[in-house]
Write a protein that holds these residues in place. Structure first.
Motif, PDB file in Angstrom:
ATOM      1  N   ARG A 247      -6.607   2.420  -3.367  1.00 12.60           N
ATOM      2  CA  ARG A 247      -5.329   2.486  -4.079  1.00 12.60           C
ATOM      3  C   ARG A 247      -5.286   1.485  -5.229  1.00 12.60           C
ATOM      4  N   TYR A 248      -5.840   0.299  -5.004  1.00 19.48           N
ATOM      5  CA  TYR A 248      -5.752  -0.757  -6.007  1.00 19.48           C
ATOM      6  C   TYR A 248      -7.074  -0.976  -6.736  1.00 19.48           C
ATOM      7  N   ALA A 249      -7.845   0.091  -6.883  1.00 21.34           N
ATOM      8  CA  ALA A 249      -9.111   0.020  -7.612  1.00 21.34           C
ATOM      9  C   ALA A 249      -8.873  -0.369  -9.069  1.00 21.34           C
ATOM     10  N   TYR A 250      -9.923  -0.856  -9.707  1.00 26.97           N
ATOM     11  CA  TYR A 250      -9.839  -1.309 -11.104  1.00 26.97           C
ATOM     12  C   TYR A 250      -9.165  -0.279 -12.000  1.00 26.97           C
TER      13      TYR A 250
ATOM     14  N   HIS B 256     -14.169   2.548 -10.162  1.00 27.50           N
ATOM     15  CA  HIS B 256     -13.393   2.546  -8.919  1.00 27.50           C
ATOM     16  C   HIS B 256     -13.706   1.299  -8.087  1.00 27.50           C
ATOM     17  N   TYR B 257     -14.042   0.236  -8.758  1.00 26.44           N
ATOM     18  CA  TYR B 257     -14.332  -1.028  -8.080  1.00 26.44           C
ATOM     19  C   TYR B 257     -13.134  -1.474  -7.248  1.00 26.44           C
ATOM     20  N   VAL B 258     -13.383  -1.777  -5.966  1.00 27.58           N
ATOM     21  CA  VAL B 258     -12.335  -2.205  -5.033  1.00 27.58           C
ATOM     22  C   VAL B 258     -12.796  -3.504  -4.369  1.00 27.58           C
TER      23      VAL B 258
ATOM     24  N   PHE C 246       0.828  -1.209   0.000  1.00 25.39           N
ATOM     25  CA  PHE C 246       0.000   0.000   0.000  1.00 25.39           C
ATOM     26  C   PHE C 246       0.865   1.264   0.000  1.00 25.39           C
ATOM     27  N   GLY C 247       1.987   1.195  -0.717  1.00 23.30           N
ATOM     28  CA  GLY C 247       2.832   2.364  -0.912  1.00 23.30           C
ATOM     29  C   GLY C 247       3.918   2.561   0.119  1.00 23.30           C
TER      30      GLY C 247
ATOM     31  N   LEU D  98      -2.010  -5.073  -5.180  1.00 24.74           N
ATOM     32  CA  LEU D  98      -0.890  -4.915  -6.104  1.00 24.74           C
ATOM     33  C   LEU D  98       0.346  -4.332  -5.418  1.00 24.74           C
ATOM     34  N   ASN D  99       0.746  -4.959  -4.326  1.00 27.49           N
ATOM     35  CA  ASN D  99       2.008  -4.603  -3.690  1.00 27.49           C
ATOM     36  C   ASN D  99       3.156  -5.106  -4.556  1.00 27.49           C
ATOM     37  N   THR D 100       4.348  -4.540  -4.387  1.00 26.82           N
ATOM     38  CA  THR D 100       5.459  -4.948  -5.248  1.00 26.82           C
ATOM     39  C   THR D 100       5.862  -6.397  -5.017  1.00 26.82           C
ATOM     40  N   ASP D 101       5.568  -6.941  -3.841  1.00 26.72           N
ATOM     41  CA  ASP D 101       5.888  -8.351  -3.604  1.00 26.72           C
ATOM     42  C   ASP D 101       4.911  -9.287  -4.299  1.00 26.72           C
ATOM     43  N   ASN D 102       3.847  -8.734  -4.880  1.00 29.07           N
ATOM     44  CA  ASN D 102       2.874  -9.546  -5.609  1.00 29.07           C
ATOM     45  C   ASN D 102       2.982  -9.361  -7.120  1.00 29.07           C
ATOM     46  N   ILE D 103       4.111  -8.816  -7.577  1.00 30.26           N
ATOM     47  CA  ILE D 103       4.316  -8.594  -9.007  1.00 30.26           C
ATOM     48  C   ILE D 103       5.407  -9.532  -9.504  1.00 30.26           C
TER      49      ILE D 103
END
Length: 561
Positions: free
Chosen positions: A336-339, A325-327, A123-124, A299-304
């Protein structure tokens, strides 16, 4: 986005290849490659494997699984994953050794069980060491096609990276991951795969699924996931943050050698090219997500994935009644990670990847990488534009197409029209009939958006656009039906299957795997169950309430960076 049409010739060829490939029918004959490629990398062998600890100067930790206990049930298997990836005859699913394999009890010959160390931004914010807190890579298997895959168990016990977790997964989340992995593959989304899922009657764990402070016991489960490798952006980030630069360069060369063979290890700019490859693969992936309304949720960087694969299915969802803005993640208070944010988030994550590479780049190479980075936003925008044009049956990009798509999505949002249903049904109505409200009556999704005030104006523009491109009607229908599925893993469909599975009734889970093998083709049983039908009124009301909750949490001054 491209759907592979299985013509008779292709089917015959596939059958011929399978008949020539010797399927393993006795599971005891299944063996891993020994040693696996990752044995080239530093692996910690700390005997206190299940004690959370800061791991330094290693890529992996050698960690045995902690098997599920109690009475086990094989919930489901993906027959295609077994045959196409692991060369296993689906009949092996009847073997107790196979069930024990999924449960972490049985190791085939050549197994080398490890958990991967990585960090990441969540989350940033930098979260420091994360790693496989409940997952174990069992080994590597090279199949009859020469492909190398790494089976990984998720929910298989504690590791040095478990932090405050118990190393376990529960049935509901495991079913969601199993179904999504296979469904996304058949939709055409780059993804990891899933081979099978097992649950215990007696092995229980505590979970608070609504974050209300009211935890309850749930049954533990394990899902077997498959990927060529499980490396992430966070794999580089932890090495950079800990200033393990020599190991970072070694790891980069290893990744290039085994997973990016088109990049030469003799190339001085190989790390720049690695950045470019990882970036473009991931942007191709997120563009495909947008085309299907898929929203990852975390979509954290550890999940990419470095390989550009959808990885770590958690609180994901497919957009149903359209809302940009579906979350799907209830813990994502700010959206933050909306569609609609996903492409921008991927660009942000790739910026963090480049930051992690900087210690092993020269000043000139940093400049080259930044030049590549500056082109990425346009690249992903163009990819998304192409995808949505295909969804409308258009093969040529023209000025004004962006507005055509934007206006359609805007009307869908105003009328809460269904994303998947609307695009699919656009191909079921002749263009001229789009102006006839009677022709739309039996199209539950399209008729909804057809009530928008701007619909007639939009329909006339769309008809004219098809005419300008001289699109053949049969070609339009074929193209649209090849990229607009009938079935996607809607949350209510998954929840029905999960509810039955909690009572050891696994038919619906297994049926969903069958339905999602051919998500573009009508399935009679799925139609009877309403899988392509309108949401019930109750679910629609619940969805609107959740949307209002998300909106109330979003701060108008929120910034991504």
């Amino acid at each position: 986005m491209r759907r592979v049409l299985c013509t008779m010739a292709v089917c015959q060829q596939k059958f011929s290849m399978l008949s020539l490939t010797k399927m393993i029918s006795d599971f005891k004959e299944f063996k891993f490659k020994s040693p696996p490629s990752y044995a080239e990398l530093p692996i910690s062998e700390n005997p206190e494997y299940n004690v959370p600890v800061a791991v330094n100067n290693f890529i992996f930790s050698k960690v045995p699984t902690e098997p599920l206990t109690g009475k086990l049930h094989l919930v489901c298997v993906s027959e295609e994953a077994l045959t196409d990836i692991l060369d296993l005859d689906p009949k092996v699913a009847d073997d107790e050794d196979f069930t024990n394999f999924l449960a972490g009890k049985y190791y085939p010959e050549g197994a080398y069980c490890v958990s991967h160390r990585y960090g990441g931004y969540q989350f940033g914010f930098w979260a420091d060491q994360l790693g496989d807190g409940r997952a174990h890579i069992l080994g590597e298997y090279t199949n009859s096609k020469g492909e190398t895959w790494q089976p990984q168990l998720k929910g298989s016990g504690e590791t040095p990276y478990s932090r405050f977790g118990d190393g376990r997964a529960v049935l509901r989340s495991s079913i969601r991951e199993m179904i999504a992995s296979e469904a996304c593959y058949h939709l055409g989304i780059p993804t990891t795969r899933a081979a099978g899922l097992v649950v215990s009657d007696d092995h229980k764990v505590w979970r608070d699924k609504s974050y209300s402070g009211m935890a309850k016991q749930e049954r533990a489960a394990v899902v077997m996931r498959l990927a060529p490798a499980w490396y992430r952006i966070g794999s580089f980030e932890i090495l950079c943050r800990k200033k393990e630069y020599t190991l970072e360069a070694t790891f980069a060369d290893f990744v290039i050698k085994h997973h990016f063979p088109d990049i030469s290890l003799e190339d001085e700019d190989r790390y720049v090219k690695l950045f470019s490859e990882v970036a473009h693969r991931n942007l191709d992936m997120v563009a495909s997500w947008q085309g299907f309304g898929f929203t990852h949720g975390v979509l954290n960087t550890d999940n990419i994935s470095l390989l550009g694969l959808t990885i770590d299915y958690g609180p994901y969802g497919f957009v149903e009644h359209y809302y940009d803005h579906y979350v799907p993640n209830s813990s994502d208070d700010r959206g933050r990670y909306a569609y609609k944010m996903q492409p921008e988030i991927l660009l942000w994550n790739l910026d963090k990847f480049l930051e992690a590479l900087i210690p092993i780049l020269t000043e000139e190479q940093i400049r080259k990488a930044r030049d590549i980075q500056r082109e990425l936003e346009k690249y992903v925008e163009d990819k998304i534009r192409i995808i949505f044009n295909k969804k409308l049956g258009l093969t040529i990009i023209e000025d004004g197409d962006d507005v055509l798509v934007k206006d359609l999505l805007g009307m869908m949002q105003e009328t809460t029209a269904d994303f998947t249903g609307t695009f699919r049904q656009l191909a079921e109505v002749k263009p001229d009939e789009l102006l006839n409200t009677d022709a739309l009556k039996d199209k539950w999704a399209l008729s909804k958006v057809g009530k928008a005030k701007r619909w007639e104006q939009w329909a006339r523009r769309y008809i004219q656009r098809l005419s300008d491109e001289q699109v053949n009607e049969n070609d339009r229908i074929e193209l649209m039906n090849s990229v607009n599925p009938i079935y996607v893993p809607r949350n209510w469909i998954l929840q029905e299957a999960i509810a039955d599975a909690e009572n050891n009734k696994f038919h619906k889970v297994r049926h969903l795997l069958e339905v999602f093998k051919e998500p573009y083709e009508v399935n009679e049983e799925a139609e009877k169950l309403g899988y392509s039908s309108q949401l019930s009124l109750w679910l629609l009301v619940v969805g609107r309430v959740l949307r209002l909750k998300v909106l109330s949490r979003i701060r108008t001054n929120y910034r991504l960076y």
